[in-house]
Write a protein that holds these residues in place. Sequence first.
Motif, short mmCIF file in Angstrom:
data_model
loop_
_atom_site.label_atom_id
_atom_site.label_comp_id
_atom_site.label_asym_id
_atom_site.label_seq_id
_atom_site.Cartn_x
_atom_site.Cartn_y
_atom_site.Cartn_z
N ASP A 127 17.72 2.60 3.01
CA ASP A 127 17.80 2.26 1.59
C ASP A 127 16.42 2.20 0.92
N VAL A 128 15.38 2.06 1.71
CA VAL A 128 14.04 1.87 1.16
C VAL A 128 13.52 3.17 0.55
N LEU A 129 12.90 3.05 -0.61
CA LEU A 129 12.38 4.21 -1.33
C LEU A 129 11.23 4.87 -0.56
N VAL A 130 11.14 6.18 -0.69
CA VAL A 130 10.02 6.95 -0.17
C VAL A 130 9.10 7.27 -1.34
N HIS A 131 7.82 6.99 -1.17
CA HIS A 131 6.89 7.20 -2.28
C HIS A 131 6.61 8.68 -2.50
N ASP A 132 6.77 9.12 -3.74
CA ASP A 132 6.45 10.49 -4.14
C ASP A 132 5.46 10.42 -5.29
N ALA A 133 4.18 10.55 -4.98
CA ALA A 133 3.13 10.47 -6.01
C ALA A 133 3.09 11.72 -6.87
N THR A 134 3.80 12.78 -6.46
CA THR A 134 3.69 14.07 -7.14
C THR A 134 4.81 14.33 -8.13
N LEU B 140 9.08 6.20 -12.56
CA LEU B 140 8.97 5.35 -11.39
C LEU B 140 7.52 4.94 -11.13
N HIS B 141 6.60 5.85 -11.39
CA HIS B 141 5.18 5.52 -11.22
C HIS B 141 4.78 4.35 -12.12
N MET B 142 5.28 4.35 -13.34
CA MET B 142 4.97 3.25 -14.26
C MET B 142 5.55 1.94 -13.73
N LEU C 252 0.85 -1.18 0.00
CA LEU C 252 0.00 0.00 0.00
C LEU C 252 0.89 1.23 0.00
N LEU C 253 0.90 1.93 -1.11
CA LEU C 253 1.74 3.11 -1.26
C LEU C 253 1.05 4.34 -0.69
N LYS C 254 1.79 5.11 0.10
CA LYS C 254 1.28 6.37 0.63
C LYS C 254 2.33 7.44 0.42
N HIS C 255 1.89 8.56 -0.12
CA HIS C 255 2.81 9.65 -0.44
C HIS C 255 3.59 10.09 0.80
N GLY C 256 4.91 10.19 0.62
CA GLY C 256 5.77 10.65 1.69
C GLY C 256 6.20 9.59 2.68
N GLU C 257 5.75 8.34 2.45
CA GLU C 257 6.10 7.27 3.38
C GLU C 257 6.99 6.22 2.70
N LYS C 258 7.75 5.51 3.53
CA LYS C 258 8.62 4.45 3.03
C LYS C 258 7.79 3.34 2.38
N MET C 259 8.33 2.75 1.32
CA MET C 259 7.64 1.67 0.61
C MET C 259 7.93 0.35 1.31
N GLU D 161 3.76 -12.00 -10.21
CA GLU D 161 4.27 -12.77 -11.35
C GLU D 161 5.69 -12.36 -11.72
N ASN D 162 6.06 -11.10 -11.50
CA ASN D 162 7.44 -10.70 -11.77
C ASN D 162 8.25 -10.55 -10.48
N GLY D 163 7.77 -11.20 -9.41
CA GLY D 163 8.54 -11.26 -8.18
C GLY D 163 8.43 -10.06 -7.27
N LEU D 164 7.44 -9.19 -7.51
CA LEU D 164 7.28 -7.99 -6.70
C LEU D 164 5.84 -7.88 -6.22
N PRO D 165 5.62 -7.14 -5.15
CA PRO D 165 4.25 -6.99 -4.65
C PRO D 165 3.43 -6.07 -5.56
N LEU D 166 2.14 -6.33 -5.66
CA LEU D 166 1.25 -5.48 -6.43
C LEU D 166 1.05 -4.16 -5.70
N ALA D 167 1.19 -3.06 -6.40
CA ALA D 167 1.06 -1.74 -5.79
C ALA D 167 -0.41 -1.34 -5.67
N LEU D 168 -0.82 -1.00 -4.46
CA LEU D 168 -2.13 -0.45 -4.18
C LEU D 168 -1.96 0.98 -3.68
N GLY D 169 -3.06 1.72 -3.63
CA GLY D 169 -3.00 3.09 -3.16
C GLY D 169 -2.86 4.07 -4.31
N VAL D 170 -2.58 5.32 -3.97
CA VAL D 170 -2.40 6.37 -4.98
C VAL D 170 -0.99 6.31 -5.50
N ILE D 171 -0.85 5.90 -6.75
CA ILE D 171 0.46 5.75 -7.37
C ILE D 171 0.95 7.07 -7.97
#
Length: 343
Positions: free
Chosen positions: A269-276, A282-284, A231-238, A292-302
């Motif tokens: 080292d963990v990325l901070v989400h910047d939706a803006t 990176l959003h793409m 669950l991605l949230k702007h300004g928070e660690k992924m 299927e490609n070994g990563l979690p599905l992104a939810l929230g405001v991308i």
Amino acid sequence: MDVNVKMASSHQAKDYKSDQYVRWCPGCGDHALLNCLYKAMAELDILPHMTAVVSGIGCSSRLPYYMNTYGFHTIHGRGAAVATGVKTAKPELSVWLATGDGDCLAIGGNHFIHAVRRNVDINILLLNNKIYGLTKGQFSPTSDRGFVSKSSPYGTVEDPFHPVELALGARGTFFARCIDVDLANTTEILTHAARHKGTSVVEILQNCVIFNDAIHDNIVDKAWRAERTILLKHGEKMLFGANKDKGLVMDGWQIKDVIIGQNGFTIDDVLVHDATMLDDTLHMKLGLMSPENGLPLALGVIRDVEGPTYDQGVADQIKDVQAKNPVRKLRDYLMTKDVWEVK
């Protein structure tokens, strides 16, 4: 009137419910989305008579019947075009489009990408169950390669659309994703979408219990949801995982998931989400992640960036032209143009 400004009166979810019996199959994911929409509108405190809900054709497109607002049940794939017209003619309205993966991305694909490109200030709710439900189980534009259905008895031989690719490829300013079984976060995401000035696209991963049951269970089942979604949230660690001990980092040009505290990776080292971010690279990448490609599905405001809107541009243009050309009688206006007399 700005729909984002609180009105004097306060509304509850029930104020947005119509008196119509909800004709979706028991267990359909559309029920959850509908209730989240009621709650979101109540939180936004939008006046029901200042709201219009538009749809095309399909199971999800029955949604306007269940709203105590203005509603348009239009024709297959044309919901985005009608919603554009409504918002342009009446920019003070809060305009929502309820559509499905078939309605929006097949016959309606052209209208969808141009609404996004124009950045019309509408909210598109794209319910994605990877099937045509109303017409009884044909594969849709989002069905996976090899999917067996009534119209592909030996499996599809084509790759699906990813809504995030279409939206960002059309220079979209807002894209979010949620799941039908997570009502709290879905409601929050809908409120974010409504507050965005421009076209907001919210992909709702929704279950069709009759023709495509459990299609999203590999992601949304509680047994592994925390490990397979983020669950991605702007300004928070992924961060993700049941214990929030996993995170996303950049490995060269690619996103990589790591366990914090192992192999030298720390929380720093963990990325901070910047939706803006205006650059959508990176959003793409985030939007295309999947188990299927070994990563979690992104939810929230991308993605949530600012940009000029089509409806405001039209309104400003009309004011500008009217200011330069005072109101005249029709005959006076016609006589300013070339005139021919036919004898």
